[in-house]
Every structure is written in structure tokens, then in C-alpha cells.
Design an enzyme around this catalytic site. Sequence first.
Site, PDB file in Angstrom:
ATOM      1  N   ASP A   1     -15.517  -3.723  -1.260  1.00 58.13           N
ATOM      2  CA  ASP A   1     -15.105  -3.460   0.112  1.00 58.13           C
ATOM      3  C   ASP A   1     -16.252  -2.790   0.853  1.00 58.13           C
ATOM      4  O   ASP A   1     -17.000  -2.007   0.268  1.00 58.13           O
ATOM      5  CB  ASP A   1     -13.888  -2.530   0.147  1.00 58.13           C
ATOM      6  CG  ASP A   1     -12.797  -2.972  -0.822  1.00 58.13           C
ATOM      7  OD1 ASP A   1     -12.660  -4.196  -1.019  1.00 58.13           O
ATOM      8  OD2 ASP A   1     -12.101  -2.104  -1.375  1.00 58.13           O
TER       9      ASP A   1
ATOM     10  N   ASP B   1       0.851  -1.186   0.000  1.00 53.57           N
ATOM     11  CA  ASP B   1       0.000   0.000   0.000  1.00 53.57           C
ATOM     12  C   ASP B   1       0.888   1.237   0.000  1.00 53.57           C
ATOM     13  O   ASP B   1       1.771   1.373   0.857  1.00 53.57           O
ATOM     14  CB  ASP B   1      -0.904   0.016   1.229  1.00 53.57           C
ATOM     15  CG  ASP B   1      -1.957  -1.079   1.192  1.00 53.57           C
ATOM     16  OD1 ASP B   1      -2.053  -1.774   0.164  1.00 53.57           O
ATOM     17  OD2 ASP B   1      -2.685  -1.237   2.192  1.00 53.57           O
TER      18      ASP B   1
END
Length: 250
Positions: free
Chosen positions: A137, A13
Site C-alpha cells: 500500500d 474493516d
Amino acid sequence: MVSQDFILFPAIDVLGGRCVRLYQGDYEQRTEYNQHPAAVAQQWCEAGARFLHVVDLDGAKDGASVNASTVEDIVRTARSYGASVQVGGGIRNRDAIARWLDLGVERVVLGTVSRDIEQMAQFASEFGGRRIVAGLDGRGGKLAVTGWLEQTNTPIVDLAHELAKVGVLHALVTDVDRDGTGKGANLQLARSVQEAGLWSIASGGISGRDDILAAKAAGLAGAVVGKALYDGKLDLRSIMQELALKGDGV
């Protein structure tokens, strides 16, 4: 659905050009692990990773790629080892998808745009369903978008069913409330998405070997692991070797 090998995706990330992890998707609760994400990619590839999961966190929030040069370095590094990359974060239109695929990315993850069924159908038709991953998500089974900052009332499983009908093949399924917690992925949600017609990759909360093997035992297409690797709770080389013995992990 034709059976697929289970794939383990080490996560990278990127926020502000650096490798970080967030807690429950909160940009204010982040831990920085490395100033050079490409070096992390090299580390994971040398440990046996064959597919990396990369997220431009700034891009996810802002709606356009922010850390493009950093992600490009990761892609080049991975390809030098023969590894593939799937990229997400701020990819919301045709040109952005085409650019990443042209740069050698294997799959793109589309989160915010995933609720636009007509648009997703066009992307799957033009680029191929196998190159498009729906980022499903959310919290409480409902979709969260815009870097998880916007919570919708769209049921994730219902959306998965509609996406499967228009040619999308894969979904990245993250229970935001578990992300970065080490409490285990929401395998029930991931399995429900798969039963709706999309091959599911479980993400969020993977704490170690047992969670990975549980995702595999659930028949899922893969799992994303991040914090457990960075905190040293999981040895990537060992789990990759274990999965290889079972014919998976690539």
C-alpha cells in the site's frame, strides 16, 4: 505465472470492534456502518461471497491484534458458509501468522513487515507462499506502513520484484489516496506489481461493477470492494452471479 480465477473480496474493516470505513486511510475520517462485524460477514456470505478481506485497523496502527475476538467471530461465520478469509492489520511476526492460520484464516496480509525481504522469505518457506499476502500500500508508488501512517521512500514495484524472488505469491495493492474515494482503483500500479511477479489484488477506490470488471479485464487476481457495498452502490449478489457466469468470483 499460471493463470488464476478472479476473486472478489468484500471488505470488513474493524475499528473499536465495529465495522467502519476510512477515507484515504485517515483514522479521523471514518464512517461507522455496523456494530456487529460478524453480522456483516453473514450478509456478504449469504449474498454469495466466497472470500472475505478483513482488516484490524487498530492492529494495523498499534502493531498487534487489537480486535482479535471480533475477527475470530467473522472467521467462524465465514467458515460456516464455506467461505475463506484473509486477515490483515498488525500481523508482524511468526507467532501472529501461526495463530491466525491455526484459527482457520486462509491467508494473512503483511504490510509493515513486507519490506523485510529476509523475514518474508522465512514466512513464505514456513507457511507456504500461497498463505502470505504482501500488503503493498502506498502513495505515489511508494510504500506506506504502520496503518498507512508512515510513508516510506520504498518503490512498491521494486519491492514486489524482490518478494516474488523469495516465494511470496500474492500482493494486495492499495493506492491510499484513492481508498474510500470511489474514484477507481489504481489498476496501473496493480498491473505493474503483477508484472513484477506477484498476483495482484486491487484495492482502494472501487466504486462499482465497472471498476470490478476493469480489474478482471486487466488480468488481476482479484479486487477488494468496501465502501461501494456499504453505501448501496453495488449489489454483491448481482456481481457475484455475473462473475460466476464468467467462471470467476470464488
